[in-house]
Design a protein around this motif. Structure first.
Motif, PDB file in Angstrom:
ATOM      1  N   SER A  12       0.828  -1.208   0.000  1.00  0.00           N
ATOM      2  CA  SER A  12       0.000   0.000   0.000  1.00  0.00           C
ATOM      3  C   SER A  12       0.864   1.260   0.000  1.00  0.00           C
ATOM      4  N   ARG A 171       2.998   3.563  10.893  1.00  0.00           N
ATOM      5  CA  ARG A 171       2.907   2.369  10.037  1.00  0.00           C
ATOM      6  C   ARG A 171       3.242   2.744   8.594  1.00  0.00           C
ATOM      7  N   HIS A 173       1.368   1.400   6.291  1.00  0.00           N
ATOM      8  CA  HIS A 173       0.067   1.254   5.629  1.00  0.00           C
ATOM      9  C   HIS A 173      -0.425   2.651   5.242  1.00  0.00           C
ATOM     10  N   TYR A 174      -0.794   2.791   3.966  1.00  0.00           N
ATOM     11  CA  TYR A 174      -1.047   4.114   3.393  1.00  0.00           C
ATOM     12  C   TYR A 174      -2.384   4.127   2.663  1.00  0.00           C
ATOM     13  N   SER A 175      -3.159   5.190   2.888  1.00  0.00           N
ATOM     14  CA  SER A 175      -4.423   5.372   2.183  1.00  0.00           C
ATOM     15  C   SER A 175      -4.274   6.493   1.159  1.00  0.00           C
ATOM     16  N   ARG A 176      -4.483   6.141  -0.106  1.00  0.00           N
ATOM     17  CA  ARG A 176      -4.397   7.185  -1.145  1.00  0.00           C
ATOM     18  C   ARG A 176      -5.569   8.153  -1.047  1.00  0.00           C
ATOM     19  N   ALA A 180      -2.517   9.709   3.481  1.00  0.00           N
ATOM     20  CA  ALA A 180      -1.890   9.657   4.800  1.00  0.00           C
ATOM     21  C   ALA A 180      -1.503   8.235   5.166  1.00  0.00           C
ATOM     22  N   TYR A 181      -0.454   8.132   5.971  1.00  0.00           N
ATOM     23  CA  TYR A 181      -0.100   6.872   6.607  1.00  0.00           C
ATOM     24  C   TYR A 181      -0.917   6.727   7.881  1.00  0.00           C
ATOM     25  N   GLN A 182      -0.916   5.497   8.413  1.00  0.00           N
ATOM     26  CA  GLN A 182      -1.721   5.230   9.599  1.00  0.00           C
ATOM     27  C   GLN A 182      -0.864   5.277  10.862  1.00  0.00           C
TER      28      GLN A 182
ATOM     29  N   PHE B 183     -10.086   3.648   6.952  1.00  0.00           N
ATOM     30  CA  PHE B 183      -8.761   3.850   6.372  1.00  0.00           C
ATOM     31  C   PHE B 183      -8.626   3.119   5.040  1.00  0.00           C
ATOM     32  N   MET B 187      -9.336   1.229  -1.348  1.00  0.00           N
ATOM     33  CA  MET B 187      -8.096   0.519  -1.698  1.00  0.00           C
ATOM     34  C   MET B 187      -8.378  -0.675  -2.603  1.00  0.00           C
ATOM     35  N   GLU B 191      -3.599  -3.589  -1.844  1.00  0.00           N
ATOM     36  CA  GLU B 191      -3.333  -2.516  -0.878  1.00  0.00           C
ATOM     37  C   GLU B 191      -3.945  -2.827   0.484  1.00  0.00           C
ATOM     38  N   ALA B 194      -1.993  -5.282   2.321  1.00  0.00           N
ATOM     39  CA  ALA B 194      -0.555  -4.994   2.395  1.00  0.00           C
ATOM     40  C   ALA B 194       0.080  -5.351   3.735  1.00  0.00           C
ATOM     41  N   PRO B 195      -0.576  -5.084   4.876  1.00  0.00           N
ATOM     42  CA  PRO B 195       0.092  -5.363   6.154  1.00  0.00           C
ATOM     43  C   PRO B 195       0.240  -6.846   6.497  1.00  0.00           C
TER      44      PRO B 195
END
Lengths: 202, 355
Positions: A12, A171, A173-176, A180-182, B183, B187, B191, B194-195
């Motif tokens: 992500s 983190r 983990h990213y939201s487009r 922003a990252y989490q 969040f 996606m 995505e 991903a974690p």
């Protein structure tokens, strides 16, 4: 050098490239701070492209360093503004006018590129028409998963949420959509046990 | 059988309990004495009578209380239910799928009467009797996805399909294993996963995506996933992790049998007819360790699975710190005897604990 090689990460997390001139009837550049250097480099490859270019530039801490150099490229339109938020109405106006063949070039910090990309996608710009190049600060734009507040320009892990005050870890983990990252509470299972902040990528 | 609905809580005083019936039909997720990721898909075309696989949308003794818990979560945080603007039609598809399935599978509990686009829906356990116009949002108190998923156990992700990819573009998520719809909404399949460690490198998600993109109408699929939760807390959300995380530190040798729960997700996948979206219900079942070990085969096996699970997975699933306590407890129920293959309890054929 303002180029930074980000370590490999999860799927992500955005990856950035190098801006390349493309064919198009209009060229929109959105950059902050050292992101100006990516525009200057691209203009060297294809100076003719600037006659149909619109540059939206937010100098931030670079002040006047790049403003005259960018103007000297003689873009069709040039704007320099004090913040992304201040530039946003203009950016939205440009996107609302966009037609097929608009090329979008984003450069600078992750926060700037992410927000402009999210705006472009909401306006229906095809992802294939958007290029990105990271320059300058490696700070991250972080969303607190608990209070939903955004903290800009986070340079350390952990950090304190600028809205709710929780200690959050960073983190990948990213939201487009949010650009922003989490950020997640680091001491939920051991309240008060917060490690010393470490600079990102150090 | 007629279901007796429990009056129970999934928070605060945690009065949630499984009856003997619920224990014996629990979807135990381990078909052998070890666990590793796999694309463990199978057709969702019923299953043994009384099992959680029998009906399209399983309704059990926890139904009414789970729906109360969902209402509490949504009142506290409306962002747990979201639908991007292009997903409304898929919401109607989902509403139709659930109403038709439940009224056919549980005619004593649910009724659907259709006269053209005028539909009457009767949900007896929740005391609902609504008449509305199908495909007209103004005739329901909520959007169609929210309306029907406030009446259906389990979380629901509704995935748009375009560009040979699945997109998490709508969902009702209040019983999640620590992921945030708010969040992750918007996606793509890679995505939002991903974690997850290891599974990308193993090619799990590429194969799973290929399978899911090709699911056809009328041919749903299912798989199980699992994790661990301390206390029968349905809402293990990242949003509230700063509040519930501390509960993970409350295990002792004396209380672990009652407080430690195996959390199993029955995931199903349905192609939706008008929108071509994919409905992805994620139904959560909880069972206390003391109830698992009441089935000798499950007690033996769970000990071996947890003992041998790679550290990375125990970390990702959030129980690495509690694993030693779990093993101390579970080892009492592992006498080293072999276990029969498959997930079923096999109470009549497996030997009693001999130690």
């Amino acid at each position: 050098m303002s180029k930074f090689q980000f370590p490999e990460s999860i799927m992500s997390r955005p990856v950035y490239g190098t801006l390349e001139p493309r064919l198009g009837h209009a060229h929109l550049f959105v950059a902050d701070a050292e992101g100006a250097e990516a525009i200057l480099d691209l203009a060297k490859k294809d100076p003719g492209l600037m006659s149909s270019a619109h540059i939206i530039f937010i100098p931030r801490a670079t002040g006047e360093t790049y403003v005259e150099q960018l103007k000297a490229l003689r873009p069709a339109q040039f704007y320099s503004g004090p913040s992304y938020e201040a530039a946003l109405p203009r950016l939205r106006r440009v996107f609302s006018d966009a037609s097929m063949g608009l090329q979008v070039y984003l450069s600078g910090t992750e926060g700037l590129m992410g927000q402009a990309q999210s705006e472009a996608m909401q306006a229906g710009i095809a992802p294939a028409a958007i290029q990105t190049e990271h320059r300058g600060s490696v700070a991250r734009r972080m969303q607190c998963v608990h209070c939903k507040g955004i903290t800009e320009d986070v340079m350390t892990d952990p950090f304190v949420c600028s809205h709710c005050g929780l200690n959050l870890f960073v983190r990948d983990h990213y939201s487009r959509r949010l650009a922003a990252y989490q950020g997640v509470c680091i001491d939920a299972e051991d309240p008060g046990n917060v490690p010393d902040p470490v600079e990102l990528y150090s | 059988m007629t279901i007796q609905f429990n009056d129970e809580t999934f928070r605060d005083d945690y009065t949630f309990r499984n009856s003997d019936w619920a224990v014996k039909r629990f979807p135990f997720p381990f078909h052998e004495d070890s666990y590793m990721y796999s694309v463990n898909m199978e057709q969702h075309r019923g299953g043994p009578e009384g099992s959680v696989y029998e009906k399209r949308f399983d309704v059990d003794e926890h139904y009414v209380s789970e729906m109360k818990d969902r209402a509490i979560v949504l009142a506290d945080d409306p962002l747990r239910c979201q639908s991007l603007p292009h997903m409304t039609l898929a919401g109607w598809d989902l509403l139709e799928l659930i109403m038709v399935s439940k009224s056919e599978d549980y005619p004593d509990l649910f009724e659907l009467h259709r006269d053209g686009n005028t539909w009457r829906w009767i949900n007896k356990p929740l005391g609902i009797d609504d008449t509305f116009t199908f495909l007209d949002e103004t005739t329901l108190p909520f959007g169609p996805m929210e309306y029907i998923t406030r009446q259906s156990q389990g979380d629901f992700a509704v995935l748009d399909q375009r560009d040979d990819m699945l997109w998490m573009d709508a969902g009702m998520v209040t019983t999640q294993a620590d992921w945030s719809l708010d969040f992750d909404i918007g996606m793509n399949f890679f995505e939002w996963h991903a974690p997850v460690p290891k599974a990308h490198e193993m090619g799990i998600f590429k194969r799973a995506l290929k399978f899911l993109l090709n699911i056809q109408q009328g041919a749903p699929a299912r798989r199980l996933n699992w994790t661990m939760t301390v206390n029968p807390l349905l809402d293990t959300s990242p949003e509230n992790y700063h509040k519930w995380g501390i509960q993970k530190t409350g295990l002792t040798a004396e209380n672990i049998g009652q407080k430690q729960f195996l959390r199993v997700e029955l995931q199903t996948f349905y192609r939706l007819p008008r929108s071509n979206a994919l409905a992805f219900p994620i139904r959560c079942y909880l069972i206390a360790f003391e109830d698992i070990v009441s089935v000798p085969k499950w007690g033996r096996r769970l000990h071996r699975v947890i003992r041998d699970l790679p550290e990375e997975l125990a970390t990702y699933k959030g129980f690495i710190d509690n694993r030693p306590k779990m093993l101390d407890y579970l080892s009492q129920y592992d006498d080293g005897l072999p276990t029969s293959p498959g997930v079923w309890p096999d109470l009549d054929t497996e030997p009693a604990l001999s130690k």
